[in-house]
Design an enzyme around this catalytic site. Structure first.
Site, PDB file in Angstrom:
ATOM      1  N   LYS A  79     -30.580  15.426  88.277  1.00  0.00           N
ATOM      2  CA  LYS A  79     -29.338  15.592  88.933  1.00  0.00           C
ATOM      3  C   LYS A  79     -28.769  15.908  88.278  1.00  0.00           C
ATOM      4  O   LYS A  79     -28.421  14.834  87.847  1.00  0.00           O
ATOM      5  CB  LYS A  79     -29.737  15.031  90.876  1.00  0.00           C
ATOM      6  CG  LYS A  79     -29.174  15.816  91.187  1.00  0.00           C
ATOM      7  CD  LYS A  79     -30.395  16.800  92.400  1.00  0.00           C
ATOM      8  CE  LYS A  79     -29.651  17.822  93.623  1.00  0.00           C
ATOM      9  NZ  LYS A  79     -30.588  18.499  94.431  1.00  0.00           N
ATOM     10  N   LYS A 177     -26.562  26.850 104.031  1.00  0.00           N
ATOM     11  CA  LYS A 177     -27.433  28.050 103.108  1.00  0.00           C
ATOM     12  C   LYS A 177     -28.730  27.788 103.727  1.00  0.00           C
ATOM     13  O   LYS A 177     -29.817  28.386 103.950  1.00  0.00           O
ATOM     14  CB  LYS A 177     -27.795  27.918 101.890  1.00  0.00           C
ATOM     15  CG  LYS A 177     -26.258  27.713 101.526  1.00  0.00           C
ATOM     16  CD  LYS A 177     -26.266  28.079  99.946  1.00  0.00           C
ATOM     17  CE  LYS A 177     -26.713  26.198  98.791  1.00  0.00           C
ATOM     18  NZ  LYS A 177     -25.443  25.631  98.946  1.00  0.00           N
TER      19      LYS A 177
HETATM   20  P1  NAI Z   1     -25.315  23.991 101.626  1.00  0.00           P
HETATM   21  O1  NAI Z   1     -24.172  23.198 102.145  1.00  0.00           O
HETATM   22  O2  NAI Z   1     -25.109  25.530 101.954  1.00  0.00           O
HETATM   23  O3  NAI Z   1     -25.479  23.161 104.195  1.00  0.00           O
HETATM   24  C1  NAI Z   1     -25.184  21.909 103.975  1.00  0.00           C
HETATM   25  C2  NAI Z   1     -23.860  22.200 105.141  1.00  0.00           C
HETATM   26  O4  NAI Z   1     -24.102  20.764 106.001  1.00  0.00           O
HETATM   27  C3  NAI Z   1     -23.196  22.828 105.548  1.00  0.00           C
HETATM   28  O5  NAI Z   1     -23.172  23.614 106.482  1.00  0.00           O
HETATM   29  C4  NAI Z   1     -22.104  21.780 106.156  1.00  0.00           C
HETATM   30  O6  NAI Z   1     -20.830  22.325 106.543  1.00  0.00           O
HETATM   31  C5  NAI Z   1     -22.569  20.415 106.769  1.00  0.00           C
HETATM   32  N1  NAI Z   1     -22.440  19.561 106.848  1.00  0.00           N
HETATM   33  C6  NAI Z   1     -22.086  18.233 106.173  1.00  0.00           C
HETATM   34  N2  NAI Z   1     -21.811  17.259 106.590  1.00  0.00           N
HETATM   35  C7  NAI Z   1     -22.382  17.787 107.315  1.00  0.00           C
HETATM   36  C8  NAI Z   1     -22.812  16.620 109.132  1.00  0.00           C
HETATM   37  N3  NAI Z   1     -21.999  15.154 108.388  1.00  0.00           N
HETATM   38  N4  NAI Z   1     -22.826  16.841 110.048  1.00  0.00           N
HETATM   39  C9  NAI Z   1     -23.234  17.921 110.283  1.00  0.00           C
HETATM   40  N5  NAI Z   1     -23.104  19.490 109.397  1.00  0.00           N
HETATM   41  C10 NAI Z   1     -22.657  19.082 107.580  1.00  0.00           C
HETATM   42  O7  NAI Z   1     -26.254  23.187 101.775  1.00  0.00           O
HETATM   43  P2  NAI Z   1     -27.636  23.616 101.553  1.00  0.00           P
HETATM   44  O8  NAI Z   1     -28.001  24.046 100.545  1.00  0.00           O
HETATM   45  O9  NAI Z   1     -28.095  24.499 102.693  1.00  0.00           O
HETATM   46  O10 NAI Z   1     -29.009  22.384 101.487  1.00  0.00           O
HETATM   47  C11 NAI Z   1     -29.070  20.975 102.541  1.00  0.00           C
HETATM   48  C12 NAI Z   1     -29.736  20.069 101.933  1.00  0.00           C
HETATM   49  O11 NAI Z   1     -31.479  20.735 102.316  1.00  0.00           O
HETATM   50  C13 NAI Z   1     -28.860  19.391 101.676  1.00  0.00           C
HETATM   51  O12 NAI Z   1     -29.331  18.260 101.559  1.00  0.00           O
HETATM   52  C14 NAI Z   1     -29.609  19.804 100.175  1.00  0.00           C
HETATM   53  O13 NAI Z   1     -29.694  18.790  99.353  1.00  0.00           O
HETATM   54  C15 NAI Z   1     -31.262  19.737 100.418  1.00  0.00           C
HETATM   55  N6  NAI Z   1     -31.777  20.962  99.630  1.00  0.00           N
HETATM   56  C16 NAI Z   1     -31.517  22.327  99.766  1.00  0.00           C
HETATM   57  C17 NAI Z   1     -32.240  22.992  98.409  1.00  0.00           C
HETATM   58  C18 NAI Z   1     -31.706  24.501  98.522  1.00  0.00           C
HETATM   59  O14 NAI Z   1     -32.339  25.241  97.724  1.00  0.00           O
HETATM   60  N7  NAI Z   1     -30.723  24.640  98.792  1.00  0.00           N
HETATM   61  C19 NAI Z   1     -32.947  22.437  97.765  1.00  0.00           C
HETATM   62  C20 NAI Z   1     -33.968  20.871  98.349  1.00  0.00           C
HETATM   63  C21 NAI Z   1     -33.436  20.585  99.337  1.00  0.00           C
END
Ligand code: NAI
Length: 347
Positions: A79, A177
């Protein structure tokens, strides 16, 4: 000292980088290195301090190794974290500098999108580095959401005997996302979806597709069948676990437990937990499809297997009177020993 750090798990490499010209500060951790390059996303966050960033990168890279072997893949876990979100006008310079930091590892580390980076950011970095992945025809976040959906189906079948998601109530925390796409898929399956995000533009987009937006502080605590954490880690902690009113927790967020012992506390409340490194393996599968030129059909088949993997983990946890995450790690440890050809030590 790194070796005594509670989250240090004999990581193979940990690299610290500072570029005074662009202001980039970043850490890359390689948990395991096998025959294929070690792989894991790149996260950009305003960390409270460097200790928080180090903890994050050590835990996230370890989780990637388990994610890989539980999905039957051959990529050691790794990572990258970027410490601090740059000003808009400095963003491209920081991303370019990050690409050259990644390349200094000589191809031993491949990375792609994670929290804080957009697909456009990653596409931009890909112009400067051959080690940027997840830019193929399948968007990792779409496949991640698909995998979480499979995991919710497996958990609902195991916990409630549900044969479909119609009528199931799901609370999604984090409508980014993955969470946003997951909400859309759940609604398509007939589930009732509520949720919250810290970012109001995400709430507005989710509301437009039929998500009931609830206050941020209560998203984890509203009565529902499934709580789906899709924001950041450590959401299952001493304060939140007693407040949960769901039957199962299944989400995309990595490292959902603040401390390992909280898995048993959740189980004691009769709440089923799907290990995040199985539920969210879709992103890595998308990357594996690109790296191995395996095609979209392979990736979708692989994601649909995640439900069966979870089912066997739930059964093993029950048989061994342990938590699903402990059962899954035990399976992962066996597979890692096989890969590394280290004889298992009898307990
Ligand atoms: P992202 O950054 O697009 O979405 C995360 C969302 O959480 C954002 O909309 C943000 O505003 C919100 N957020 C942040 N802090 C918050 C809080 N305290 N309370 C409520 N909402 C909050 O990231 P993504 O890609 O959707 O990833 C989400 C999770 O899934 C992360 O933990 C990431 O590590 C995990 N993940 C993502 C993958 C991917 O393909 N994008 C693959 C595997 C895991």
């Amino acid at each position: 000292m790194l070796y005594e750090h509670p989250d240090f798990d004999h990581h193979r490499e940990v690299h610290f980088h500072e570029d005074k010209q662009t202001g980039l500060k970043a850490i890359i951790a390689i948990h395991r290195a096998w025959s294929a390059p070690s792989t894991g996303g790149c996260r950009m966050r305003d960390y409270v301090d460097e200790a928080e960033a180090l903890r994050d990168v050590l835990r996230l890279s370890r989780g990637m190794s388990y994610k890989s072997v539980l999905a039957g893949l051959e990529y050691g876990g790794a990572k990258a974290v970027i410490l601090g979100v740059p000003r808009a006008e400095a963003r491209q310079a920081v991303l370019r500098s990050m690409a050259s930091f990644i390349d200094r590892l000589g191809g031993r580390f491949r990375t792609g999108v994670d929290v804080g980076l957009s697909p456009d950011d990653v596409g931009f970095m890909g112009q400067y580095s051959p080690n940027i992945v997840g830019t193929g025809s399948i968007a990792p976040e779409d496949l991640t959401a698909q995998g979480v959906l499979e995991a919710i189906k497996a958990a609902a079948a195991h916990r409630f005997g549900a044969v479909s998601l119609a009528g199931l109530t799901v609370s999604v925390l984090g409508l980014g996302k993955v969470g946003g796409r997951l909400a859309e898929l759940l609604i398509g399956e007939g589930a009732h979806v509520s949720g919250a995000d810290i970012d109001d533009s995400r709430n507005a987009a989710a509301r437009a597709i039929g998500v009931e937006i609830v206050p941020l502080t209560t998203a984890h605590a509203i009565p529902c069948d499934v709580f789906a954490p899709c924001a950041l880690g450590s959401v299952l902690n001493g304060a939140s676990i007693p407040e949960l009113r769901c039957g199962a927790v299944v989400g995309a967020a990595n490292n959902q437990f603040d401390r390992a012992e909280q898995a048993a506390i959740l189980a004691a409340r009769d709440i089923l937990h799907a290990p995040d490194f199985i539920a969210n393996a879709g992103g890595l599968i998308a990357v594996a499809a690109q790296l191995g030129a395996r095609g979209e059909a392979w990736a979708h088949d692989k994601v649909s297997e995640l439900g069966a993997t979870l089912h066997s983990v739930f059964q093993r946890a029950e048989a061994e009177k342990t938590t699903p995450i402990a059962a899954a790690e035990s399976i992962g440890n066996d597979r890692m020993r096989q890969i590394e050809d280290i004889p298992a030590v009898a307990a």
